[in-house]
Design a protein around this motif. Structure first.
Motif, PDB file in Angstrom:
ATOM      1  N   GLY A   1       0.807  -1.213   0.000  1.00  0.00           N
ATOM      2  CA  GLY A   1       0.000   0.000   0.000  1.00  0.00           C
ATOM      3  C   GLY A   1       0.838   1.259   0.000  1.00  0.00           C
ATOM      4  N   MET A   2       1.929   1.261   0.797  1.00  0.00           N
ATOM      5  CA  MET A   2       2.792   2.433   0.853  1.00  0.00           C
ATOM      6  C   MET A   2       3.499   2.643  -0.478  1.00  0.00           C
ATOM      7  N   SER A   3       3.935   1.557  -1.127  1.00  0.00           N
ATOM      8  CA  SER A   3       4.628   1.683  -2.399  1.00  0.00           C
ATOM      9  C   SER A   3       3.686   2.091  -3.531  1.00  0.00           C
ATOM     10  N   GLU A   4       2.385   1.802  -3.377  1.00  0.00           N
ATOM     11  CA  GLU A   4       1.407   2.271  -4.361  1.00  0.00           C
ATOM     12  C   GLU A   4       1.172   3.773  -4.245  1.00  0.00           C
ATOM     13  N   ASN A   5       1.254   4.286  -3.025  1.00  0.00           N
ATOM     14  CA  ASN A   5       0.931   5.687  -2.775  1.00  0.00           C
ATOM     15  C   ASN A   5       2.141   6.609  -2.853  1.00  0.00           C
ATOM     16  N   SER A   6       3.325   6.061  -3.084  1.00  0.00           N
ATOM     17  CA  SER A   6       4.530   6.886  -3.143  1.00  0.00           C
ATOM     18  C   SER A   6       5.604   6.155  -3.926  1.00  0.00           C
ATOM     19  N   ASP A   7       6.771   6.806  -4.060  1.00  0.00           N
ATOM     20  CA  ASP A   7       7.902   6.158  -4.719  1.00  0.00           C
ATOM     21  C   ASP A   7       8.880   5.583  -3.701  1.00  0.00           C
ATOM     22  N   ALA A   8       8.427   5.405  -2.465  1.00  0.00           N
ATOM     23  CA  ALA A   8       9.291   4.901  -1.400  1.00  0.00           C
ATOM     24  C   ALA A   8       9.714   3.460  -1.660  1.00  0.00           C
ATOM     25  N   ILE A   9      10.865   3.088  -1.093  1.00  0.00           N
ATOM     26  CA  ILE A   9      11.340   1.704  -1.078  1.00  0.00           C
ATOM     27  C   ILE A   9      11.030   1.142   0.306  1.00  0.00           C
ATOM     28  N   VAL A  10      10.277   0.051   0.367  1.00  0.00           N
ATOM     29  CA  VAL A  10       9.829  -0.502   1.637  1.00  0.00           C
ATOM     30  C   VAL A  10      10.425  -1.896   1.828  1.00  0.00           C
ATOM     31  N   ILE A  11      11.159  -2.067   2.924  1.00  0.00           N
ATOM     32  CA  ILE A  11      11.752  -3.371   3.256  1.00  0.00           C
ATOM     33  C   ILE A  11      10.907  -4.031   4.333  1.00  0.00           C
ATOM     34  N   VAL A  12      10.583  -5.304   4.108  1.00  0.00           N
ATOM     35  CA  VAL A  12       9.762  -6.062   5.054  1.00  0.00           C
ATOM     36  C   VAL A  12      10.515  -7.314   5.476  1.00  0.00           C
ATOM     37  N   VAL A  13      10.526  -7.579   6.788  1.00  0.00           N
ATOM     38  CA  VAL A  13      11.055  -8.840   7.311  1.00  0.00           C
ATOM     39  C   VAL A  13       9.877  -9.611   7.895  1.00  0.00           C
ATOM     40  N   SER A  14       9.662 -10.820   7.405  1.00  0.00           N
ATOM     41  CA  SER A  14       8.541 -11.630   7.854  1.00  0.00           C
ATOM     42  C   SER A  14       8.851 -12.265   9.205  1.00  0.00           C
ATOM     43  N   GLU A  15       7.911 -12.143  10.140  1.00  0.00           N
ATOM     44  CA  GLU A  15       8.108 -12.765  11.437  1.00  0.00           C
ATOM     45  C   GLU A  15       7.729 -14.247  11.426  1.00  0.00           C
ATOM     46  N   GLU A  16       7.125 -14.719  10.343  1.00  0.00           N
ATOM     47  CA  GLU A  16       6.770 -16.134  10.233  1.00  0.00           C
ATOM     48  C   GLU A  16       7.869 -16.952   9.577  1.00  0.00           C
ATOM     49  N   THR A  17       8.468 -16.407   8.509  1.00  0.00           N
ATOM     50  CA  THR A  17       9.479 -17.154   7.756  1.00  0.00           C
ATOM     51  C   THR A  17      10.868 -16.536   7.820  1.00  0.00           C
ATOM     52  N   GLY A  18      10.967 -15.280   8.257  1.00  0.00           N
ATOM     53  CA  GLY A  18      12.254 -14.593   8.247  1.00  0.00           C
ATOM     54  C   GLY A  18      12.676 -14.132   6.868  1.00  0.00           C
TER      55      GLY A  18
END
Length: 292
Positions: free
Chosen positions: A224-241
């Protein structure tokens, strides 16, 4: 048949009278139309465009067959339709204008102040810290959401979090995302190489129903954030790492420290890294957009 012939003759007459200026005009409009279609792709506005084309086609048929009632109703729709489009699709129009504003032509006209070398050094240090922190958080399966702000300012999201204004490091980011702490559920926003805020809330994806149900709230917020802007978003999954990156509404997964660092260098410091196409091929798995 006579009506159809008259339309064909009129079109042929227009075609024969075309000059160089008319051809240039058509090419420019075609170019703009092509990019508008690219901007509204995979959004609600695409369905709107299809609906408008259907109404235009219906109006042409009504004119050819001389259907007076349908012509009258469609004329009313066209008279008020433009205002309705602006009201109903204000978010899409805003995003479209933001993307136009982020174009390279706008960059040429902009004034960049400050010491760019010092700023680049800060961004490099922030990239190293984020990559180091992401790998450590992934090894312990600690969920994290980190945003690199670019041209689109994220003031609305920053206002929902807690201002920090500190230098990023693996230790700071690790402490922020410790489970059950006040800031661990939100996102960290980095601007110009500094952590500006943490615990920030992000917008929902535009078409959440199309996203794979396996993805959790962090991944959805990143898209959602990347759709609304040109930001780069890093995600770390707490289920799989797993380390993932969201950009322009698309989510890529399977990053390790080297591939994540290369992607961030290419996106945030493009002048220093000319090759911006190799980093995705080095990721473990690349998904254009997670859907059902």
């Amino acid at each position: 048949m006579e009506t159809i012939k008259s339309y064909i003759n009129s079109a042929w007459g227009v075609f024969k009278s075309m000059g160089i200026n008319d051809i240039i005009d058509i090419l420019i409009l075609s170019y703009l139309f092509y990019h508008i279609m690219r901007l509204i792709r995979e959004t609600r506005a695409l369905q709107l465009a299809k609906g408008i084309l259907l109404l235009v086609g219906s109006y042409i048929i009504a004119v050819v067959l001389n259907l007076q009632t349908i012509k009258f109703l469609l004329k009313i729709c066209f008279q008020w339709g433009f205002l309705a489009i602006i009201i109903l699709f204000q978010p899409e129009l805003r995003r479209m204008l933001e993307r136009v504003g982020r174009s390279k032509i706008a960059d040429l006209a902009s004034f960049k102040a400050g010491d760019t070398e010092v700023e680049s050094d800060k961004i490099r240090a922030a990239i190293r810290a984020v990559c180091d922190a992401s790998v450590k958080l992934a090894s312990t399966k600690t969920g994290a959401l980190i945003i690199f702000e670019r041209k689109t300012k994220l003031g609305e999201q920053i206002a929902t979090g807690t201002r920090l204004d500190c230098v990023p490091s693996a230790a700071v980011l690790g402490n922020i995302f410790v489970p059950n702490t006040p800031l661990h559920d939100g996102a960290v926003i980095i601007r110009n190489g500094k952590i500006l805020a943490a615990g920030c809330f992000l917008p929902k994806p535009e078409k959440e129903e199309l996203i794979n149900k396996q993805l959790g709230s962090r991944h959805r917020a990143a898209i959602g954030m990347s759709e609304n802007s040109d930001a780069i978003v890093i995600v770390v999954s707490e289920e799989t790492g797993t380390i993932s990156v969201a950009e322009n509404g698309e989510l890529t997964r399977g990053y390790v420290e080297d591939t994540l660092k290369r992607l961030l260098y290419n996106r945030l410091l493009p002048d220093k890294n000319a090759d911006s196409t190799k980093e995705n091929s080095l990721a473990g798995r690349v998904i254009s957009k997670w859907k059902k």
